[in-house]
Design an enzyme around this catalytic site. Structure first.
Site, PDB file in Angstrom:
ATOM      1  N   VAL A 237     -34.675  34.489  15.695  1.00 26.12           N
ATOM      2  CA  VAL A 237     -35.879  35.285  15.479  1.00 26.12           C
ATOM      3  C   VAL A 237     -36.106  35.511  13.984  1.00 26.12           C
ATOM      4  CG1 VAL A 237     -37.049  37.483  15.960  1.00 26.12           C
ATOM      5  CG2 VAL A 237     -35.686  36.381  17.745  1.00 26.12           C
ATOM      6  N   CYS A 238     -35.049  35.768  13.235  1.00 23.55           N
ATOM      7  CA  CYS A 238     -35.168  35.988  11.790  1.00 23.55           C
ATOM      8  C   CYS A 238     -35.653  34.717  11.085  1.00 23.55           C
ATOM      9  CB  CYS A 238     -33.830  36.430  11.209  1.00 23.55           C
ATOM     10  SG  CYS A 238     -33.194  37.961  11.919  1.00 23.55           S
ATOM     11  N   ASP A 239     -35.124  33.591  11.499  1.00 27.13           N
ATOM     12  CA  ASP A 239     -35.548  32.292  10.982  1.00 27.13           C
ATOM     13  C   ASP A 239     -37.041  32.105  11.238  1.00 27.13           C
ATOM     14  OD1 ASP A 239     -36.257  29.392  11.427  1.00 27.13           O
ATOM     15  OD2 ASP A 239     -34.210  29.070  10.752  1.00 27.13           O
TER      16      ASP A 239
END
EC number: 1.11.1.24
Length: 173
Positions: free
Chosen positions: A64-66
Site C-alpha cells: 500500500v505504501c509503494d
C-alpha cells in the site's frame, strides 16, 4: 508528556496507540526535524511558501505504501510548481533512496522520521507499539495552515487519493 490516543486506529484489525495530537483543518502545521539524507535534516520551514501535500506511510517496502507513493509521484506534474509532495516514513534514508531509484520516483521528496520521530509525534501519527508512522495525508497551505487531514483508521487501507489531490488543486487556484 506526549498525548496517547487509543481506539482511533488499527493494524489488521488490532488496536494500536497513536502518540501526539489529532490535528484538524485550520490548525497551524507543527514544525518538525526530519532527515532528507543521512546527514541532512530539514524542517517545515524548508518548504515555506509552498503548498505541501504530506503523504505519511509506515514503510515504503509494503504494497500500500509503494502504491501510495507511486500514485502521488504520477500526479505531481498535474499539481504545478507551487506544490511539493513529501512522503514521510521511518525507513532509513538509504532504503528510501533505493526505493525511489528502483521505482522511478522523481517528483516526490522522501523524508525519514527515523532519527527523532518528531514528525510522527507532532502530527499524531507515531504508533507507540511499532515506532512507525500511521498512514495519513495532510495538505498544508503556503502559510503553513492545515487545509486537509485524513488519518487512516486501518493502517492497511489506501487514502482517499482524489480528495487529497482535489484539496491540493483547490489551493493552487
Amino acid at each position: 508528556m506526549v498525548q496517547e490516543r487509543t481506539g482511533v486506529a488499527t493494524l489488521a484489525g488490532q488496536a494500536i496507540t497513536l502518540l501526539g495530537p489529532e490535528l484538524k483543518i485550520g490548525d497551524k502545521a507543527p514544525d518538525f526535524r526530519i532527515s532528507r539524507e543521512l546527514l541532512t535534516e530539514v524542517s517545515l520551514a524548508d518548504y515555506k511558501g509552498k503548498i505541501k501535500l504530506i503523504s505519511v506511510v509506515p514503510s515504503l517496502d509494503t504494497g500500500v505504501c509503494d502504491a501510495q507513493t507511486r500514485r502521488f509521484n504520477q500526479e505531481a506534474a498535474n499539481l504545478g510548481e507551487n506544490v511539493v509532495i513529501l512522503t514521510i516514513s521511518v525507513d532509513l534514508p538509504f532504503a528510501q533512496s533505493r526505493f525511489c531509484t528502483t521505482a522511478g520516483i522523481d517528483k516526490v521528496v522522501a523524508l525519514s522520521d527515523y532519527k527523532h520521530r518528531s514528525f510522527g509525534q507532532a502530527y499524531g501519527v507515531l504508533i507507540k507499539e511499532l515506532q512507525l508512522d500511521q498512514r495519513a495525508i495532510f495538505i498544508v497551505d503556503a502559510d503553513d495552515t492545515i487545509r486537509y487531514v485524513e488519518y487512516l483508521k486501518e493502517m492497511t487501507d489506501h487514502p482517499d487519493y482524489e480528495a487529497a489531490l482535489q484539496a491540493s488543486r483547490d489551493l493552487v487556484g
